[in-house]
Design a protein around this motif. Sequence first.
Motif, PDB file in Angstrom:
ATOM      1  N   GLN A 101       0.819  -1.206   0.000  1.00  0.00           N
ATOM      2  CA  GLN A 101       0.000   0.000   0.000  1.00  0.00           C
ATOM      3  C   GLN A 101       0.859   1.265   0.000  1.00  0.00           C
ATOM      4  O   GLN A 101       0.446   2.304  -0.508  1.00  0.00           O
ATOM      5  CB  GLN A 101      -0.922   0.015   1.234  1.00  0.00           C
ATOM      6  N   ASP A 122       4.409   8.803 -10.396  1.00  0.00           N
ATOM      7  CA  ASP A 122       3.091   9.264 -10.853  1.00  0.00           C
ATOM      8  C   ASP A 122       2.292   8.140 -11.496  1.00  0.00           C
ATOM      9  O   ASP A 122       1.053   8.159 -11.486  1.00  0.00           O
ATOM     10  CB  ASP A 122       3.252  10.416 -11.848  1.00  0.00           C
ATOM     11  N   LEU A 181       2.323   5.001 -10.535  1.00  0.00           N
ATOM     12  CA  LEU A 181       2.020   3.932  -9.587  1.00  0.00           C
ATOM     13  C   LEU A 181       0.754   4.251  -8.810  1.00  0.00           C
ATOM     14  O   LEU A 181       0.420   5.416  -8.595  1.00  0.00           O
ATOM     15  CB  LEU A 181       3.183   3.734  -8.606  1.00  0.00           C
ATOM     16  N   THR A 182       0.065   3.231  -8.366  1.00  0.00           N
ATOM     17  CA  THR A 182      -1.145   3.410  -7.554  1.00  0.00           C
ATOM     18  C   THR A 182      -0.822   3.402  -6.064  1.00  0.00           C
ATOM     19  O   THR A 182      -1.725   3.552  -5.239  1.00  0.00           O
ATOM     20  CB  THR A 182      -2.154   2.288  -7.862  1.00  0.00           C
ATOM     21  N   LEU A 183       0.443   3.245  -5.706  1.00  0.00           N
ATOM     22  CA  LEU A 183       0.852   3.208  -4.303  1.00  0.00           C
ATOM     23  C   LEU A 183       0.950   4.610  -3.723  1.00  0.00           C
ATOM     24  O   LEU A 183       1.165   5.592  -4.443  1.00  0.00           O
ATOM     25  CB  LEU A 183       2.213   2.522  -4.169  1.00  0.00           C
ATOM     26  N   ASP A 184       0.802   4.700  -2.423  1.00  0.00           N
ATOM     27  CA  ASP A 184       1.104   5.938  -1.701  1.00  0.00           C
ATOM     28  C   ASP A 184       2.622   6.017  -1.581  1.00  0.00           C
ATOM     29  O   ASP A 184       3.231   5.274  -0.807  1.00  0.00           O
ATOM     30  CB  ASP A 184       0.444   5.907  -0.321  1.00  0.00           C
ATOM     31  N   SER A 185       3.246   6.881  -2.357  1.00  0.00           N
ATOM     32  CA  SER A 185       4.705   6.875  -2.507  1.00  0.00           C
ATOM     33  C   SER A 185       5.349   8.088  -1.838  1.00  0.00           C
ATOM     34  O   SER A 185       4.779   9.188  -1.814  1.00  0.00           O
ATOM     35  CB  SER A 185       5.090   6.870  -3.988  1.00  0.00           C
TER      36      SER A 185
END
Length: 318
Positions: free
Chosen positions: A5, A32, A34-38
């Motif tokens: 996540q 940008d 990726l769907t992860l919280d980075s």
Amino acid sequence: MTSFQTLTVLVPAYNEAEVIDAFHRRLATVLDGLTLDSRVLYVDDGSRDDTWARIVALAAVDARVRALRLSRNFGKEAAMTAGLDHVDSDALVVIDADLQDPPELIPALLQRAADGFDVVYATRARRDGETWFKKLTSASFYRAMERLSNTPVPRDTGDFRLMNRRAVQAVNALRERQRFMKGLFAWIGYRQASLVYDRDARNAGTTKWNYWRLANLAIEGVTSFSTAPLRVASWTGLAAALLSFAYAAWVFVKALIWGDPVRGYPTLMVVILFLGGAQLLAIGLIGEYVGRTYAETKRRPLYYVEDRQGDLPLPPHE
């Protein structure tokens, strides 16, 4: 893509002002997508140029940027340790800022980790922008480590890798002062896999790893994960003693049977120089290990943080 996540990209940097803006642009483009919280965690290892100022500027325009500034140059191993101590995410990627390791490979690392691996390390198939001598010495070092160490260190593999939370916590539990991170990453075990890639030439600036520093790192690696040099010294001493006794017996028999005078001086000098060199080599090897023990007993902190940018979790020792 994965069960992760949250993702943190750890970037140790030392005098990388010329390249860090270009690096962040490429990294931001990857994140940008990726769907992860980075997040991105830069660790300025006591740079003497404008690296910290540029990192602060990046933090002002990109909310994902966090940063640590160490009080001096403690070395890359300590800088990576500082970053690992301040990470609290499901996945961590360690990557250098010089763009030799492409940020565009991060999605592939995540995809490989989705197969159930705790660590996915990037193995270099090709190394552009490096001399044949550096490639030769690097390959020789990894193969020597493979033979000498009880902990298998992957060939042709740097620090560029992905680790999950379990692997990061395991590495953080290892608080030894003399740190060879490639060996520590391998020592923790767990499920590890390789991702092969072609390493690019440095985008800008100059490498901070001259041959002297690389040689010291190699000694650090060998003495951290192997006692083979001590055994080599022991076998060398034994071989020298056996040869000396055999030669002494030959000289005695020769003089006894043929009555040859023992000329002595050249032979004596050769024996003394050989045994003296072997003894000094053995003392030097022992000194390396004694020095490491001495450094560990002092229990000095691995690093000090001078400045921070953004909200960061405090490590247990702070």
